[in-house]
Design a protein around this motif. Sequence first.
Motif, mmCIF file in Angstrom:
data_model
loop_
_atom_site.group_PDB
_atom_site.id
_atom_site.type_symbol
_atom_site.label_atom_id
_atom_site.label_comp_id
_atom_site.label_asym_id
_atom_site.label_seq_id
_atom_site.Cartn_x
_atom_site.Cartn_y
_atom_site.Cartn_z
ATOM 1 N N GLU A 177 0.815 -1.204 0.000
ATOM 2 C CA GLU A 177 0.000 0.000 0.000
ATOM 3 C C GLU A 177 0.857 1.266 0.000
ATOM 4 O O GLU A 177 0.496 2.289 -0.575
ATOM 5 N N HIS A 178 2.019 1.195 0.660
ATOM 6 C CA HIS A 178 2.885 2.377 0.783
ATOM 7 C C HIS A 178 4.244 2.096 0.148
ATOM 8 O O HIS A 178 4.816 1.017 0.314
ATOM 9 N N LEU A 179 4.770 3.109 -0.552
ATOM 10 C CA LEU A 179 6.102 3.015 -1.159
ATOM 11 C C LEU A 179 7.006 4.051 -0.498
ATOM 12 O O LEU A 179 6.733 5.252 -0.538
ATOM 13 N N ASN A 180 8.086 3.589 0.112
ATOM 14 C CA ASN A 180 9.037 4.456 0.803
ATOM 15 C C ASN A 180 10.409 4.330 0.153
ATOM 16 O O ASN A 180 10.945 3.220 0.016
ATOM 17 N N ILE A 181 10.972 5.462 -0.238
ATOM 18 C CA ILE A 181 12.284 5.469 -0.906
ATOM 19 C C ILE A 181 13.227 6.383 -0.131
ATOM 20 O O ILE A 181 12.933 7.563 0.078
ATOM 21 N N ALA A 182 14.366 5.825 0.280
ATOM 22 C CA ALA A 182 15.360 6.604 1.028
ATOM 23 C C ALA A 182 16.667 6.661 0.251
ATOM 24 O O ALA A 182 17.124 5.649 -0.286
ATOM 25 N N VAL A 183 17.262 7.851 0.187
ATOM 26 C CA VAL A 183 18.585 8.033 -0.407
ATOM 27 C C VAL A 183 19.540 8.403 0.718
ATOM 28 O O VAL A 183 19.298 9.351 1.475
ATOM 29 N N ASP A 283 15.216 4.746 11.011
ATOM 30 C CA ASP A 283 14.210 5.600 10.358
ATOM 31 C C ASP A 283 13.007 4.785 9.886
ATOM 32 O O ASP A 283 11.858 5.238 9.960
ATOM 33 N N LEU A 284 13.282 3.584 9.368
ATOM 34 C CA LEU A 284 12.228 2.769 8.771
ATOM 35 C C LEU A 284 11.601 1.773 9.748
ATOM 36 O O LEU A 284 10.795 0.927 9.340
ATOM 37 N N ALA A 285 11.949 1.882 11.019
ATOM 38 C CA ALA A 285 11.497 0.894 12.000
ATOM 39 C C ALA A 285 9.974 0.768 12.041
ATOM 40 O O ALA A 285 9.433 -0.325 12.258
ATOM 41 N N GLU A 286 9.269 1.871 11.835
ATOM 42 C CA GLU A 286 7.801 1.823 11.912
ATOM 43 C C GLU A 286 7.156 1.391 10.603
ATOM 44 O O GLU A 286 5.959 1.148 10.542
ATOM 45 N N PHE A 287 7.957 1.279 9.535
ATOM 46 C CA PHE A 287 7.411 0.914 8.220
ATOM 47 C C PHE A 287 7.691 -0.568 7.939
ATOM 48 O O PHE A 287 8.576 -0.913 7.175
ATOM 49 N N LYS A 288 6.925 -1.425 8.562
ATOM 50 C CA LYS A 288 7.138 -2.862 8.434
ATOM 51 C C LYS A 288 6.895 -3.329 6.998
ATOM 52 O O LYS A 288 6.064 -2.791 6.266
ATOM 53 N N GLY A 289 7.632 -4.374 6.617
ATOM 54 C CA GLY A 289 7.573 -4.865 5.262
ATOM 55 C C GLY A 289 6.238 -5.444 4.844
ATOM 56 O O GLY A 289 5.944 -5.548 3.652
ATOM 57 N N GLU A 290 5.406 -5.827 5.788
ATOM 58 C CA GLU A 290 4.111 -6.403 5.443
ATOM 59 C C GLU A 290 3.208 -5.391 4.747
ATOM 60 O O GLU A 290 2.373 -5.761 3.929
ATOM 61 N N ASN A 292 4.547 -2.170 3.599
ATOM 62 C CA ASN A 292 5.340 -1.152 2.913
ATOM 63 C C ASN A 292 6.365 -1.782 1.974
ATOM 64 O O ASN A 292 7.000 -2.791 2.307
ATOM 65 N N THR A 293 6.497 -1.180 0.797
ATOM 66 C CA THR A 293 7.617 -1.504 -0.085
ATOM 67 C C THR A 293 8.714 -0.496 0.223
ATOM 68 O O THR A 293 8.553 0.705 -0.021
ATOM 69 N N ASN A 294 9.824 -0.978 0.783
ATOM 70 C CA ASN A 294 10.896 -0.097 1.260
ATOM 71 C C ASN A 294 12.151 -0.250 0.404
ATOM 72 O O ASN A 294 12.712 -1.349 0.307
ATOM 73 N N ILE A 295 12.577 0.842 -0.210
ATOM 74 C CA ILE A 295 13.761 0.833 -1.073
ATOM 75 C C ILE A 295 14.775 1.839 -0.549
ATOM 76 O O ILE A 295 14.436 2.999 -0.291
ATOM 77 N N VAL A 296 16.022 1.381 -0.402
ATOM 78 C CA VAL A 296 17.096 2.228 0.117
ATOM 79 C C VAL A 296 18.234 2.254 -0.896
ATOM 80 O O VAL A 296 18.666 1.209 -1.390
ATOM 81 N N TYR A 297 18.708 3.461 -1.216
ATOM 82 C CA TYR A 297 19.872 3.632 -2.092
ATOM 83 C C TYR A 297 20.988 4.313 -1.309
ATOM 84 O O TYR A 297 20.814 5.418 -0.816
ATOM 85 N N LEU A 298 22.127 3.627 -1.201
ATOM 86 C CA LEU A 298 23.331 4.215 -0.615
ATOM 87 C C LEU A 298 24.185 4.764 -1.754
ATOM 88 O O LEU A 298 24.582 4.020 -2.657
ATOM 89 N N VAL A 299 24.452 6.068 -1.737
ATOM 90 C CA VAL A 299 25.265 6.722 -2.773
ATOM 91 C C VAL A 299 26.560 7.197 -2.125
ATOM 92 O O VAL A 299 26.548 8.101 -1.288
ATOM 93 N N SER A 300 27.681 6.576 -2.522
ATOM 94 C CA SER A 300 28.964 6.903 -1.901
ATOM 95 C C SER A 300 30.061 6.947 -2.951
ATOM 96 O O SER A 300 29.963 6.289 -3.987
ATOM 97 N N ASP A 301 31.107 7.708 -2.661
ATOM 98 C CA ASP A 301 32.219 7.788 -3.614
ATOM 99 C C ASP A 301 33.481 7.116 -3.093
ATOM 100 O O ASP A 301 34.573 7.369 -3.593
ATOM 101 N N GLY A 302 33.332 6.251 -2.082
ATOM 102 C CA GLY A 302 34.546 5.595 -1.610
ATOM 103 C C GLY A 302 34.308 4.582 -0.517
ATOM 104 O O GLY A 302 33.171 4.280 -0.127
#
Length: 482
Positions: A177-183, A283-290, A292-302
């Motif tokens: 039902e919910h889509l959460n995207i974290a960068v 941060d996402l502790a309250e957004f259980k996978g049942e 929520n669709t939870n997507i996390v992108y880690l952007v790093s240069d090293g």
Amino acid sequence: MGRRQYTWRCIALFGWILFLLLLLAACSGETKEEESLEAGKVITPSEEEEPPEEQPEPTDEKEESVSETNYSEEFDTDPLPTTVEELAALEKGKYARKIFNNKDGAEREGSELLDHLGEDMPEISNNPSEAELDYFFRETLKLVQDDYSGEEEILKALKFQLLGSPEVEDPRYQFKEHLNIAVLLDASGSMAQEINGKTKMEAAKETITAFLEELPEETNVALRVYGQEGTSADSDKELSCSSSEIIYGYSPYEEATFSEALNSVQPAGWTPNGLALSKAQEDLAEFKGEENTNIVYLVSDGIETCDTKPVEVAKQFYDSNIQPIINVIGFDVDSEGQNHLKEIANAAEGLYQTVQDEDELANELNKINEMAEAWNEWKEKGEQAFDLKETQNSIDIFVYTTQNLAKLSEEKESVEYILEALLATDKVSDDIFYQLKEINSNYHTEMRTQVEQQKDRLEEWNENSYKEALQMLEDKYQENKE
């Protein structure tokens, strides 16, 4: 003569007598030792009365065994890969693509190239054996080894591209039902380096802003930065390694608020990748996978420059009831950084992608936009109306094969440029040059054959239903893990 003078003369005489006795004893000991050596044994005080033991004569077999041991130690190196999976398991070499991209200079200025490689170049004799040639080729190949994609990466890409499809049974990849995207954005000092006239931080800010603007309105987004405090100086390490802040979200994108938060971030200190992931889990502790669709992108240069154990944290985060999909983007990273970031992604069974500039970063983030649009359509029309475009997904899947073939070609050329530089600077003879060139050609021809065979298997699977193709890949992946 006084009493004192007489006493000192007595002491001196006694000392000379003691010295002569010791000298005689030493001569006697040397005589015994010489006799014992003639008998083939050195006698210790406790063994003087024992008869000498006979020592077996050394045999040719023993000498051959010692020779073989030294030989194997001298030329000890990793075997060459024989399958695509073995190829994909190798780490990227420190000069991967660098020599290929500077091929004109490598051809013209062989000595400059050799100076650049320095001590990393293995030595080779003027009259090498076959084993020496194989060793030299393998060690040289390690320097320019590129990163390749195996069927495990293709499986993960396929599942991500099919996110939301009822044919994907993994609940992590089903729309909720919910889509959460974290960068999670690296704000370490190295993000101040420039690419095409912009700092990495400026390029990342612009790209992330454009990406969020295109997301469906109901998408909840978040931006967390890390390493944003202190400096890269040792005195600020503790401060910087403990710094991470969520500057926006979780909420739908709102331009003014987001821009104000993002503009406050400047590249500063160290790189605590593990801290960013652990905070994202909080941060996402309250957004259980049942639900929520939870997507996390880690952007790093090293690489991780603190001690926040990112690989362990990524695995823990992945196994939590949040059920996140954790992908990693390496932004203009060197080979060491790429190997490290890929390890983080693998720990969370997520995708890893290296991007060299702003355009490539935008292309990678656009994959989420396409998926978010599909989620929006799913919410409006219902799961049964969700339609996947097979042709588009096929292109996404088999781009891995094309990339592998291109990398093999560039890697082969890189080795040849090194060999040409060696020949140009009289480091190897013509004969050695052509022998090594043949080894290089044979190896890369065989690996191209392996990649083509993998492509044939994938094309065959793709003719079946997506569900069956996924199951085949999943079974093979599990088999490889065992």
